[in-house]
Scaffold this active site. Structure first.
Site, PDB file in Angstrom:
ATOM      1  N   ASP A  39       3.548   0.080   2.543  1.00  0.00           N
ATOM      2  CA  ASP A  39       2.246  -0.612   2.276  1.00  0.00           C
ATOM      3  C   ASP A  39       1.556   0.243   1.074  1.00  0.00           C
ATOM      4  O   ASP A  39      -0.628  -0.994   1.262  1.00  0.00           O
ATOM      5  CB  ASP A  39       1.228  -0.660   3.648  1.00  0.00           C
ATOM      6  CG  ASP A  39       1.003   0.442   4.656  1.00  0.00           C
ATOM      7  OD1 ASP A  39       1.274   1.026   4.141  1.00  0.00           O
ATOM      8  OD2 ASP A  39      -0.046  -0.711   5.196  1.00  0.00           O
ATOM      9  N   GLU A  40       1.253   1.543   0.669  1.00  0.00           N
ATOM     10  CA  GLU A  40       0.098   2.063  -0.046  1.00  0.00           C
ATOM     11  C   GLU A  40       0.878   2.704  -0.936  1.00  0.00           C
ATOM     12  O   GLU A  40       1.337   2.857  -1.255  1.00  0.00           O
ATOM     13  CB  GLU A  40      -0.773   2.288   1.482  1.00  0.00           C
ATOM     14  CG  GLU A  40      -1.987   2.915   0.311  1.00  0.00           C
ATOM     15  CD  GLU A  40      -2.807   4.280   1.720  1.00  0.00           C
ATOM     16  OE1 GLU A  40      -3.412   4.673   1.411  1.00  0.00           O
ATOM     17  OE2 GLU A  40      -1.984   4.297   2.807  1.00  0.00           O
ATOM     18  N   ASP A  76      -3.677  -1.492  -1.021  1.00  0.00           N
ATOM     19  CA  ASP A  76      -3.706  -1.263   0.568  1.00  0.00           C
ATOM     20  C   ASP A  76      -3.819  -2.429   1.498  1.00  0.00           C
ATOM     21  O   ASP A  76      -4.179  -3.366   1.155  1.00  0.00           O
ATOM     22  CB  ASP A  76      -4.514  -0.033   1.503  1.00  0.00           C
ATOM     23  CG  ASP A  76      -4.363   0.321   2.985  1.00  0.00           C
ATOM     24  OD1 ASP A  76      -3.325  -0.220   3.388  1.00  0.00           O
ATOM     25  OD2 ASP A  76      -4.978   1.205   3.419  1.00  0.00           O
TER      26      ASP A  76
END
Length: 485
Positions: A105-106, A11
């Site tokens: 983003d993860e 993350d």
């Protein structure tokens, strides 16, 4: 559950805000808020400096401004975020063929499937190597969780934030989870958390002690069964590469039931915009808009409208959701609202996040509404509409935080605009904080520009991760530790 912590969850830390700080030397170490800046704007991401002032994602921007009046408020630059995300996902793909992106983003990564880890020691080495590679290639930091299941890997990365790594050794899950709030478990939102609190259950240990039968009685069969398994640390879901999503949706549960019809509609419109942001991030469009309303008595109503063709236009989705709301009785109060889009299709527009068309349309509309008087008309024309038009044009042409280039002064970014002026700070990601200059919005030497890379000369990771150890079976692998560079 796996016998080794070979599921990795990455993350990126405050992704949008961190990318803006990396791109703008003058903002490093300062409060930065990225999101919609209009009257109904919502915070997308806040830097850790802003979070310490109480600002968080999904908060109305107006509220954020009251909490952090001196923060920098910027319009998202999705083209930059997408470029950085592609760099990160390319690094993850080097670790394993099984990478499950959850957002820009993860992502989850199955390290065992890629042969990059099969025990705690090699998993830790891979996680640390990944964090180093991400910083070298993008200039940003990411937090890593390692565990024997997806649920625990995600919890570990959250606990490791910011800029850390946490490995949960299989066999220690219940001990780690026991003192944590029930809200740490997937699917336990404010409403369910409050319901469990009233029943005397505030920690994961309380859920495990209550037993499956009691949880089923409290929250229903499906949810109760899953909640009990999670409280025991059990999760057998595999990492699935390239998931083919059938829908995109967002929803919010409110601490206090909403009764004001105007507030309910405003929340629906806000959710519609967030839904479109996710839709665009997935490079998709959709044909059917779905509205979900959970009322005060826990009854849930769903309404849908199928459009003539797929769309990712926030105005179209917002208006469709508003029409659907008209058919729902909300007089008793609303606990939860959700907006989704189904019937997904690939979106083929070359630059998905470009807002040029919207800007041109708005500018044209402003010109039509506030056009100059024709020859022979009265000269006594109110100045206020012209000022409004200039401010509208400036805000649309020069969004705060976006890149510009001036033929004399070089690359910069918009600090603000209005009243026919645009203020620019001239600096680059690798420069010192730059000077600030103000121009007319129609200055012929000033034009919008593409974002610069965050790292001037990224390190060569073409052979990575060949140098990482594949396994160190039998080596010391003490669990539950957190480390940082």
């Amino acid at each position: 559950m796996r016998p080794a912590p070979t599921i990795l969850h990455l993350d990126m830390d405050a992704f949008y805000a961190s990318a803006e700080q990396a791109a703008k030397p003058s903002l490093r170490g300062k409060a930065v808020v990225v999101g919609g800046l209009g009257p109904r704007g919502v915070v997308a991401t806040a830097s850790y400096e802003a979070r310490r002032l109480g600002v968080h994602s999904a908060m109305p921007t107006a509220q954020a401004r009251r909490l952090a009046p001196n923060a920098a408020y910027l319009v998202p630059r999705f083209s930059l975020y997408r470029t950085v995300s592609d760099q990160v996902m390319e690094l993850l793909g080097r670790l394993s063929p099984l990478v499950e992106p959850l957002s820009l983003d993860e992502a989850f990564v199955d390290l065992e499937a890629g042969g990059t880890a099969d025990d705690a020691a090699s998993a830790r080495a891979t996680g640390e190597g990944l964090r180093t590679a991400i910083r070298a290639v993008t200039g940003l930091s990411g937090s890593v969780g390692l565990a024997g299941s997806k649920m625990l890997a995600k919890i570990a990365s959250e606990e490791a934030k910011p800029d850390g790594l946490l490995l949960i050794e299989p066999g220690t899950e219940r001990e780690l989870l026991a003192p944590m709030s029930v809200r740490i478990l997937p699917g336990v939102g404010p409403a369910t958390g409050d319901h469990l609190r009233r029943a005397g259950m505030t920690t994961v240990h309380d859920l495990a002690e209550a037993g499956e039968a009691e949880l089923v009685r409290l929250v229903g069969k499906a949810h109760g069964h899953g909640l009990y398994r999670m409280a025991l640390g059990l999760d057998d879901r595999p990492v699935v590469a390239e998931r083919d999503a059938k829908s995109v949706s967002v929803e919010d549960t409110f601490d206090v039931d909403l009764h004001d019809r105007v507030r309910v509609r405003a929340e629906v419109e806000r959710l519609a915009v967030r839904c479109v942001e996710r839709l665009r991030a997935a490079d998709r469009s959709g044909r059917t808009v779905v509205l979900k309303v959970r009322r005060y008595d826990f009854s849930t109503l769903t309404r849908s409208e199928t459009l003539r063709g797929p769309t990712d236009d926030p105005t179209v989705v917002r208006e469709a959701a508003g029409r659907l709301l008209e058919s729902v009785d909300t007089t008793g109060g609303v606990r939860l609202l959700g907006v989704g889009v189904t019937g997904l299709a690939d979106y083929t527009q070359e630059d998905l996040f470009a807002q040029a068309a919207d800007a041109r349309e708005l500018a044209q509309r402003a010109q039509e509404e506030h056009r100059a008087p024709a020859e022979g008309d009265e000269e006594d024309v109110a100045a206020e509409p012209e000022q409004d038009s200039a401010e509208l044009l400036a805000a649309r042409r020069w969004p705060a935080g976006h890149d510009v280039h001036h033929e004399e002064h070089g690359h910069g970014w918009v600090q603000g605009s209005g009243v026919g002026r645009v203020t620019v700070r001239f600096e680059e990601p690798w420069s010192a904080p730059g000077r600030v200059l103000t121009f007319r919005i129609d200055d012929p030497l000033l034009r919008p520009a593409d974002p610069l890379p965050l790292v001037r000369e990224a390190a060569d990771y073409s052979s990575w991760p060949a140098s990482l150890p594949k396994s160190r079976s039998g080596a010391d692998s003490a669990g539950g530790g957190e480390s940082s560079p």
